[in-house]
Motif scaffolding. Structure first.
Motif, PDB file in Angstrom:
ATOM      1  N   SER A 237      38.299  31.503  42.253  1.00 31.27           N
ATOM      2  CA  SER A 237      39.503  31.414  41.430  1.00 31.27           C
ATOM      3  C   SER A 237      39.265  32.238  40.167  1.00 31.27           C
ATOM      4  O   SER A 237      38.435  31.890  39.328  1.00 31.27           O
ATOM      5  CB  SER A 237      39.794  29.951  41.063  1.00 31.27           C
ATOM      6  OG  SER A 237      40.945  29.860  40.262  1.00 31.27           O
ATOM      7  N   ILE A 238      39.990  33.347  40.054  1.00 30.56           N
ATOM      8  CA  ILE A 238      39.787  34.271  38.941  1.00 30.56           C
ATOM      9  C   ILE A 238      40.488  33.722  37.708  1.00 30.56           C
ATOM     10  O   ILE A 238      41.673  33.391  37.756  1.00 30.56           O
ATOM     11  CB  ILE A 238      40.352  35.662  39.286  1.00 30.56           C
ATOM     12  CG1 ILE A 238      39.822  36.143  40.631  1.00 30.56           C
ATOM     13  CG2 ILE A 238      40.002  36.665  38.195  1.00 30.56           C
ATOM     14  CD1 ILE A 238      40.554  37.359  41.165  1.00 30.56           C
ATOM     15  N   GLN A 239      39.765  33.648  36.598  1.00 32.12           N
ATOM     16  CA  GLN A 239      40.307  33.028  35.403  1.00 32.12           C
ATOM     17  C   GLN A 239      40.674  34.010  34.295  1.00 32.12           C
ATOM     18  O   GLN A 239      41.488  33.692  33.439  1.00 32.12           O
ATOM     19  CB  GLN A 239      39.308  32.001  34.859  1.00 32.12           C
ATOM     20  CG  GLN A 239      39.009  30.869  35.818  1.00 32.12           C
ATOM     21  CD  GLN A 239      40.235  30.045  36.153  1.00 32.12           C
ATOM     22  OE1 GLN A 239      40.963  29.623  35.265  1.00 32.12           O
ATOM     23  NE2 GLN A 239      40.470  29.808  37.438  1.00 32.12           N
ATOM     24  N   THR A 240      40.089  35.203  34.303  1.00 33.62           N
ATOM     25  CA  THR A 240      40.324  36.137  33.207  1.00 33.62           C
ATOM     26  C   THR A 240      40.518  37.552  33.737  1.00 33.62           C
ATOM     27  O   THR A 240      40.097  37.897  34.846  1.00 33.62           O
ATOM     28  CB  THR A 240      39.139  36.155  32.227  1.00 33.62           C
ATOM     29  OG1 THR A 240      37.978  36.700  32.891  1.00 33.62           O
ATOM     30  CG2 THR A 240      38.827  34.756  31.711  1.00 33.62           C
ATOM     31  N   TYR A 241      41.139  38.377  32.896  1.00 36.81           N
ATOM     32  CA  TYR A 241      41.312  39.790  33.225  1.00 36.81           C
ATOM     33  C   TYR A 241      39.956  40.454  33.439  1.00 36.81           C
ATOM     34  O   TYR A 241      39.792  41.283  34.346  1.00 36.81           O
ATOM     35  CB  TYR A 241      42.064  40.483  32.089  1.00 36.81           C
ATOM     36  CG  TYR A 241      42.168  41.985  32.244  1.00 36.81           C
ATOM     37  CD1 TYR A 241      43.154  42.551  33.051  1.00 36.81           C
ATOM     38  CD2 TYR A 241      41.276  42.830  31.590  1.00 36.81           C
ATOM     39  CE1 TYR A 241      43.240  43.937  33.190  1.00 36.81           C
ATOM     40  CE2 TYR A 241      41.356  44.203  31.726  1.00 36.81           C
ATOM     41  CZ  TYR A 241      42.346  44.754  32.527  1.00 36.81           C
ATOM     42  OH  TYR A 241      42.432  46.112  32.675  1.00 36.81           O
ATOM     43  N   GLU A 242      38.958  40.082  32.633  1.00 39.25           N
ATOM     44  CA  GLU A 242      37.627  40.687  32.749  1.00 39.25           C
ATOM     45  C   GLU A 242      37.009  40.385  34.103  1.00 39.25           C
ATOM     46  O   GLU A 242      36.354  41.250  34.706  1.00 39.25           O
ATOM     47  CB  GLU A 242      36.713  40.182  31.633  1.00 39.25           C
ATOM     48  CG  GLU A 242      37.049  40.715  30.245  1.00 39.25           C
ATOM     49  CD  GLU A 242      38.307  40.076  29.655  1.00 39.25           C
ATOM     50  OE1 GLU A 242      38.901  40.687  28.739  1.00 39.25           O
ATOM     51  OE2 GLU A 242      38.697  38.974  30.115  1.00 39.25           O
ATOM     52  N   GLU A 243      37.223  39.178  34.625  1.00 40.16           N
ATOM     53  CA  GLU A 243      36.720  38.853  35.958  1.00 40.16           C
ATOM     54  C   GLU A 243      37.425  39.686  37.014  1.00 40.16           C
ATOM     55  O   GLU A 243      36.792  40.199  37.942  1.00 40.16           O
ATOM     56  CB  GLU A 243      36.911  37.360  36.241  1.00 40.16           C
ATOM     57  CG  GLU A 243      35.959  36.470  35.499  1.00 40.16           C
ATOM     58  CD  GLU A 243      36.131  34.996  35.861  1.00 40.16           C
ATOM     59  OE1 GLU A 243      35.333  34.190  35.381  1.00 40.16           O
ATOM     60  OE2 GLU A 243      37.061  34.663  36.626  1.00 40.16           O
ATOM     61  N   ARG A 249      34.186  42.742  45.591  1.00 40.11           N
ATOM     62  CA  ARG A 249      32.791  42.559  46.037  1.00 40.11           C
ATOM     63  C   ARG A 249      31.965  41.790  45.017  1.00 40.11           C
ATOM     64  O   ARG A 249      31.231  40.864  45.356  1.00 40.11           O
ATOM     65  CB  ARG A 249      32.151  43.922  46.308  1.00 40.11           C
ATOM     66  CG  ARG A 249      32.776  44.687  47.461  1.00 40.11           C
ATOM     67  CD  ARG A 249      32.514  43.995  48.805  1.00 40.11           C
ATOM     68  NE  ARG A 249      33.171  44.699  49.893  1.00 40.11           N
ATOM     69  CZ  ARG A 249      34.397  44.417  50.331  1.00 40.11           C
ATOM     70  NH1 ARG A 249      35.099  43.452  49.754  1.00 40.11           N
ATOM     71  NH2 ARG A 249      34.924  45.070  51.340  1.00 40.11           N
ATOM     72  N   LYS A 250      32.071  42.151  43.751  1.00 40.04           N
ATOM     73  CA  LYS A 250      31.289  41.458  42.721  1.00 40.04           C
ATOM     74  C   LYS A 250      31.784  40.026  42.532  1.00 40.04           C
ATOM     75  O   LYS A 250      30.986  39.113  42.293  1.00 40.04           O
ATOM     76  CB  LYS A 250      31.349  42.224  41.405  1.00 40.04           C
ATOM     77  CG  LYS A 250      30.569  43.527  41.437  1.00 40.04           C
ATOM     78  CD  LYS A 250      30.574  44.214  40.084  1.00 40.04           C
ATOM     79  CE  LYS A 250      29.755  45.497  40.129  1.00 40.04           C
ATOM     80  NZ  LYS A 250      29.762  46.191  38.813  1.00 40.04           N
ATOM     81  N   LEU A 251      33.078  39.814  42.653  1.00 42.03           N
ATOM     82  CA  LEU A 251      33.603  38.454  42.541  1.00 42.03           C
ATOM     83  C   LEU A 251      33.052  37.556  43.634  1.00 42.03           C
ATOM     84  O   LEU A 251      32.674  36.407  43.388  1.00 42.03           O
ATOM     85  CB  LEU A 251      35.133  38.468  42.607  1.00 42.03           C
ATOM     86  CG  LEU A 251      35.868  38.872  41.333  1.00 42.03           C
ATOM     87  CD1 LEU A 251      37.346  39.084  41.626  1.00 42.03           C
ATOM     88  CD2 LEU A 251      35.691  37.816  40.253  1.00 42.03           C
ATOM     89  N   LEU A 252      32.981  38.082  44.854  1.00 45.91           N
ATOM     90  CA  LEU A 252      32.498  37.264  45.962  1.00 45.91           C
ATOM     91  C   LEU A 252      31.008  36.948  45.831  1.00 45.91           C
ATOM     92  O   LEU A 252      30.541  35.937  46.354  1.00 45.91           O
ATOM     93  CB  LEU A 252      32.781  37.952  47.300  1.00 45.91           C
ATOM     94  CG  LEU A 252      34.273  38.035  47.665  1.00 45.91           C
ATOM     95  CD1 LEU A 252      34.477  38.849  48.930  1.00 45.91           C
ATOM     96  CD2 LEU A 252      34.865  36.647  47.840  1.00 45.91           C
ATOM     97  N   LEU A 253      30.269  37.789  45.134  1.00 45.51           N
ATOM     98  CA  LEU A 253      28.867  37.474  44.872  1.00 45.51           C
ATOM     99  C   LEU A 253      28.737  36.239  43.994  1.00 45.51           C
ATOM    100  O   LEU A 253      27.737  35.515  44.054  1.00 45.51           O
ATOM    101  CB  LEU A 253      28.172  38.664  44.209  1.00 45.51           C
ATOM    102  CG  LEU A 253      27.923  39.900  45.087  1.00 45.51           C
ATOM    103  CD1 LEU A 253      27.344  41.024  44.252  1.00 45.51           C
ATOM    104  CD2 LEU A 253      26.993  39.564  46.251  1.00 45.51           C
TER     105      LEU A 253
END
Length: 284
Positions: A237-243, A249-253
């Motif tokens: 669950s992405i919370q910020t623009y920076e995320e 790929r990096k999010l799934l890590l």
């Protein structure tokens, strides 16, 4: 043209995560067999531009305008999420019209691993959600009473339990090991719902102090449909623009990172535990 899947997305204040959402979606569906439905607020032109750019290859596309203004979180809570329920039911009506085998209610700030949708479908259950931690964040460090410690906001799951009749509560991050790595029956969920035709034609979203998905979960329970959590892998669950800028790929890590609350080891310091602080070097 018939479609196998309809994906419904209510874009409430989430234009900044929509591109990476499309990246995740395209890793999970065949666009030529998939219909898309969006509810977009009248003033949100940026979202319309992204949808137009990214949805050309999909079999069906419908963009509906929300009649109200883009509400703040405080307003949504005050109205018991009635406007979001209205949006989600409008999306659901597209699925009822197109009659796909599956309908997915998929929030625009949630991403899943490639192929996760097919693996969730393989459970062959009428209602399935993905395992995801809300307010995930990297631990921060500081020194407390000469001890270097780590801390983070308490993490809560998108999978819910009944706290009392008709009221739900999040599973806490400390129960990570108990629930991850397997699929299991769940009482209620939010953010992501995979519904078979037999289920999505028999339920709806509605106002509720715990969120509009609670009404959906109650409908499913009353009609005898089992609700399952596909927790063999974890969504983000992405919370910020920076995320969002990290990319899929990096999010799934980050998806499998255990909350600090699930890593406390004995012996426990009562004061540190009460404060939610974790001595560095003493965790698993």
């Amino acid at each position: 043209m018939t479609v196998d899947i309809v994906v419904g997305c209510a874009v409430w204040d989430r234009a900044w995560s929509l591109d990476v959402w499309f990246d995740s979606l395209l890793e999970n569906v065949n666009p030529k067999r998939t219909g898309l439905a969006f509810v977009v607020y009248a003033e949100d032109q940026r979202t319309r531009e992204i949808i137009a750019k990214r949805s050309e290859d999909f079999a069906k596309i419908e963009v509906m305008r929300h009649r109200g203004q883009q509400f703040s979180r405080k307003h949504l809570e005050a109205e018991e999420y009635a406007s979001l329920a209205q949006s989600r039911n409008a999306l659901l009506s597209v699925a009822i019209k197109l009659k796909p085998v599956w309908y997915v209610s998929w929030d625009p700030n949630l991403v899943v691993a490639p192929g996760a949708l097919s693996r969730a479908m393989s459970l062959k259950q009428p209602a399935v959600t993905m395992w995801c931690w809300l307010n995930r964040q990297a631990p921060k460090r500081m020194v407390y009473n000469d001890t270097e410690v780590e801390f983070q906001e308490p993490m809560k799951s998108t999978v819910l339990n009944w706290r009392s009749e008709g009221r739900t509560g999040h599973l806490p991050g400390g129960e990570w090991d108990e629930y991850t790595g397997t699929s299991w029956k769940v009482q209620a969920f939010q953010q992501w719902a995979l519904l078979h035709r037999s289920a999505y034609t028999s339920c709806s979203f509605g106002p509720h102090p715990d969120g509009e998905f609670t009404k959906l979960s109650l409908d499913l329970a009353r009609r005898g449909f089992e609700r399952w959590c596909y927790a063999d892998e974890t969504a983000v669950s992405i919370q910020t623009y920076e995320e969002a800028e990290l990319g899929l790929r990096k999010l799934l890590l980050l998806a499998g990172q255990k909350p600090l609350a699930a890593q406390r080891t004995d012996p426990q310091d009562d004061e540190l535990q009460t404060l939610g602080l974790y001595p560095t070097g003493e965790r698993q």
